[in-house]
Design an enzyme around this catalytic site. Structure first.
Site, PDB file in Angstrom:
ATOM      1  N   CYS A 193       0.836  -1.203   0.000  1.00 58.00           N
ATOM      2  CA  CYS A 193       0.000   0.000   0.000  1.00 58.00           C
ATOM      3  C   CYS A 193       0.874   1.257   0.000  1.00 58.00           C
ATOM      4  O   CYS A 193       1.473   1.571  -1.011  1.00 58.00           O
ATOM      5  CB  CYS A 193      -0.997  -0.057   1.155  1.00 58.00           C
ATOM      6  SG  CYS A 193      -2.489   0.873   0.773  1.00 58.00           S
TER       7      CYS A 193
ATOM      8  N   GLU B  83      -1.620  -9.172   3.388  1.00 58.80           N
ATOM      9  CA  GLU B  83      -1.432  -9.744   4.737  1.00 58.80           C
ATOM     10  C   GLU B  83      -2.749 -10.202   5.358  1.00 58.80           C
ATOM     11  O   GLU B  83      -2.763 -11.083   6.215  1.00 58.80           O
ATOM     12  CB  GLU B  83      -0.716  -8.754   5.664  1.00 58.80           C
ATOM     13  CG  GLU B  83      -1.495  -7.507   6.072  1.00 58.80           C
ATOM     14  CD  GLU B  83      -1.374  -6.342   5.093  1.00 58.80           C
ATOM     15  OE1 GLU B  83      -1.076  -6.582   3.906  1.00 58.80           O
ATOM     16  OE2 GLU B  83      -1.609  -5.185   5.503  1.00 58.80           O
TER      17      GLU B  83
ATOM     18  N   HIS C  19      -3.664  -5.081   0.369  1.00 53.96           N
ATOM     19  CA  HIS C  19      -3.105  -5.622   1.625  1.00 53.96           C
ATOM     20  C   HIS C  19      -3.178  -7.148   1.637  1.00 53.96           C
ATOM     21  O   HIS C  19      -4.116  -7.724   2.177  1.00 53.96           O
ATOM     22  CB  HIS C  19      -3.893  -5.072   2.823  1.00 53.96           C
ATOM     23  CG  HIS C  19      -3.644  -3.631   3.072  1.00 53.96           C
ATOM     24  ND1 HIS C  19      -2.601  -3.186   3.852  1.00 53.96           N
ATOM     25  CD2 HIS C  19      -4.290  -2.526   2.639  1.00 53.96           C
ATOM     26  CE1 HIS C  19      -2.615  -1.873   3.891  1.00 53.96           C
ATOM     27  NE2 HIS C  19      -3.629  -1.434   3.167  1.00 53.96           N
TER      28      HIS C  19
HETATM   29  N1  GLN Z   1      -2.076   6.733   2.677  1.00 53.61           N
HETATM   30  C1  GLN Z   1      -2.155   5.969   1.497  1.00 53.61           C
HETATM   31  C2  GLN Z   1      -3.502   6.118   0.815  1.00 53.61           C
HETATM   32  O1  GLN Z   1      -4.470   6.507   1.415  1.00 53.61           O
HETATM   33  C3  GLN Z   1      -1.870   4.512   1.762  1.00 53.61           C
HETATM   34  C4  GLN Z   1      -2.848   3.836   2.674  1.00 53.61           C
HETATM   35  C5  GLN Z   1      -2.364   2.536   3.221  1.00 53.61           C
HETATM   36  O2  GLN Z   1      -1.165   2.264   3.233  1.00 53.61           O
HETATM   37  N2  GLN Z   1      -3.245   1.729   3.745  1.00 53.61           N
HETATM   38  O3  GLN Z   1      -3.635   5.808  -0.348  1.00 53.61           O
END
Ligand code: GLN
Length: 534
Positions: A382, A510, A508
């Protein structure tokens, strides 16, 4: 008829109610039963999505896009129960529903009160999960510690459940601490007695006690707890500290916890064991053949719970490769000061997890540069993927000002930016791109080699996206986009060709990893780290 187990906790928090509930789920599944698991969170937020990780730890995202408590992660890792919006209930949600009903006029003429209106709403939600899941047993974990003002309506609802559903259809499990006092050289049962006393004042007599302890509990201690707490001695279960959380189901089962539960419910089921769990998970964790050190470079490093699913998924990657994964937690801000070489020279793989906001960004970018230049296996998740794109743009494509509009609204090169649909949003709660979305995988890259599929579904939690206007410029310099959202053409996976393993994902992974079925990307990341030699 569906049976219900309520798990409460006493004496102190952080005793591992989530792991205990998930382990009960696991041992019941091992008896051929279908389970559903649910968590009550007594805070007033509607969900934890708007909370700072320092307040709450990780926010766990479900397939259907709910932002939930991290205990739901344990439920998914330990059992095969399906977890969705229905599985996490907060005070905020309950009041929201009851007040909406009141404004609509549903209760016309009545005074709305905690009992019966709030408690009824809580019970309805539990029964709704029972129906929707078609589970034989629904396990409900009540957050907080017995005695908290906030959790009272939930405990009251749990008490009423036995009245509504019948004595043998409801079971109360209480997790408590039995401390060993070094100076006295003794195990103390008094905190447990008090905690059970508080529970009984509310009207709940626990049927089973799970006693967290660092020392073995003698039969004498168990008999004392049994007498003072009014719980059968065989139902005083020892929950001694273990090396791996994945041992807990085995320990419960060895003490006959599944038998006690099934007897109470009057369920006859086949006798099975946890052989596979023992062989494929516990034995591998306890007796690994290899060892590998991985750095996680984040900004909530000092907090145990902030990257829970990441740490677990790394361990799963280890299990799949017969290796113990030692995690070096590196504070991204510290790395800005001390430099990447000093903090990362001994590790065989570098992971940059998700996150929000500017703090620590430059440290993460330096860590990624170090991984790219020294050909150390790298996994960006992310925000970690977004930082990898920024690093590549700055240091390979000569876009010195490259950034994300999240940290620098005026950047000349917004490599990461908001989609139009996100620009219109003003509320912060539940408005990110959330939950599972499809991702098409291009053949030939690291991702395809891991998944061995061309279509996968992965969970998201972010607002910002890779800006496709820069695609060509980056790709001609060696970046490949190997995963794309088919409907919207969003970049979901980026890789570097000229590298042993360099993968950034916008989602994600994970959240979908299990101890006996490591997520393919974590499995391959650890495999490449094990091969890395410098
Ligand atoms: N801050 C980034 C976004 O909103 C990444 C978010 C995250 O890592 N979950 O896109």
């Amino acid at each position: 008829m569906t049976k219900y187990i309520f798990t409460t906790g006493g004496v102190i928090s952080s005793l591992g109610k989530g792991i205990a509930s998930a382990s009960i789920g696991r041992i019941l599944e091992s008896r051929g039963l279908k389970v559903a698991l649910m968590k009550f969170d007594p805070y007033i937020n509607v969900d934890p999505g708007t909370m700072n990780p320092y307040q709450h730890g990780e926010v766990y995202v479900t397939e259907d896009g709910a932002e939930t408590d991290l205990d739901l992660g344990y439920y998914e890792r330990f059992t095969s129960a399906k977890i969705s919006k229905l599985n996490n209930l907060t005070t905020g949600q309950i009041y929201n529903t009851v007040i909406t009903k009141e404004r609509r006029g549903d209760y016309l003429g009545k005074t709305i009160q905690v009992i019966p209106h709030i408690t009824t709403e809580i019970k309805e939600r539990v029964k709704k999960l029972g129906k929707a899941s078609k589970a034989d047993v629904v396990i409900v974990e009540i957050g907080g510690t017995v005695g908290d003002i906030e959790s009272l309506p939930f405990l009251e609802a749990a008490r009423q459940f036995r009245l509504d559903c019948g004595f043998n259809n409801v079971l109360y499990v209480h997790l408590t601490l039995v401390p060993y006092i070094k100076v006295a050289g003794e195990i103390k049962t008094k905190p447990t007695q008090h905690s059970v006393g508080t529970l009984r004042e509310i009207g709940i007599q626990p049927d089973i006690l799970l006693c967290r302890t660092e020392k073995e509990l003698s039969e004498e201690v168990k008999s004392k707890i049994s007498l003072f707490c009014n719980v059968a001695q065989e139902a005083v279960i020892e929950a001694k500290d273990v090396k791996s959380i994945y041992e807990v189901p085995l320990i419960f089962k060895a003490q006959g916890l599944d038998k006690i539960i099934l007897r109470h419910f009057g369920i006859r089921s086949k006798k099975t064991d946890l052989k596979d769990w023992k062989k494929n998970v516990v034995e591998k964790v306890l007796h690994p053949k290899h060892k590998v050190k991985i750095a996680v470079v984040g900004k909530y490093i000092e907090l145990q719970d902030a990257y829970k699913s990441i740490y677990e998924a790394l361990k799963h990657g280890g299990i799949a490769n017969d290796a113990e994964v030692e995690i070096k937690k590196v504070d991204a801000e510290n790395l800005e000061k001390e430099g990447a070489r000093k903090l990362l020279s001994e590790v065989k793989g570098i992971l940059v997890p998700g996150g929000f906001g500017l703090r620590g960004i430059e440290g993460k970018i330096r860590a990624i540069r170090y991984a790219r230049e020294n050909k150390i296996p790298f996994f960006g998740i992310c925000l970690g993927m977004q930082c990898a794109v920024i690093e590549f743009s700055r240091n390979v494509c000569n876009l010195a000002d490259a950034s994300s509009t999240e940290f620098n609204k005026k950047t000349r090169h917004p490599l990461i930016s908001l989609l139009e649909e996100q620009q219109k949003i003003s509320n912060l709660g539940a408005t990110m791109r959330l939950g599972a979305y499809p991702c098409r995988i291009k053949k030939g890259g690291f991702a395809y080699r891991a998944y061995k599929k061309t279509l996968v579904f992965e969970r998201h939690r972010h607002r910002y996206e890779f800006n496709n206007a820069y695609k060509k410029r980056l790709c001609t310099r060696g970046l490949s986009i190997t995963g794309v959202n088919p409907g919207k053409n969003l970049a979901e996976i980026v890789e570097l060709k000229d590298h042993p393993w360099f993968v950034g994902v916008q989602f994600h992974p994970e959240f979908k990893s299990k101890p006996d079925r490591a997520h393919p990307l974590f499995r391959e990341f650890i495999r490449s780290a094990l091969k890395f030699n410098r």
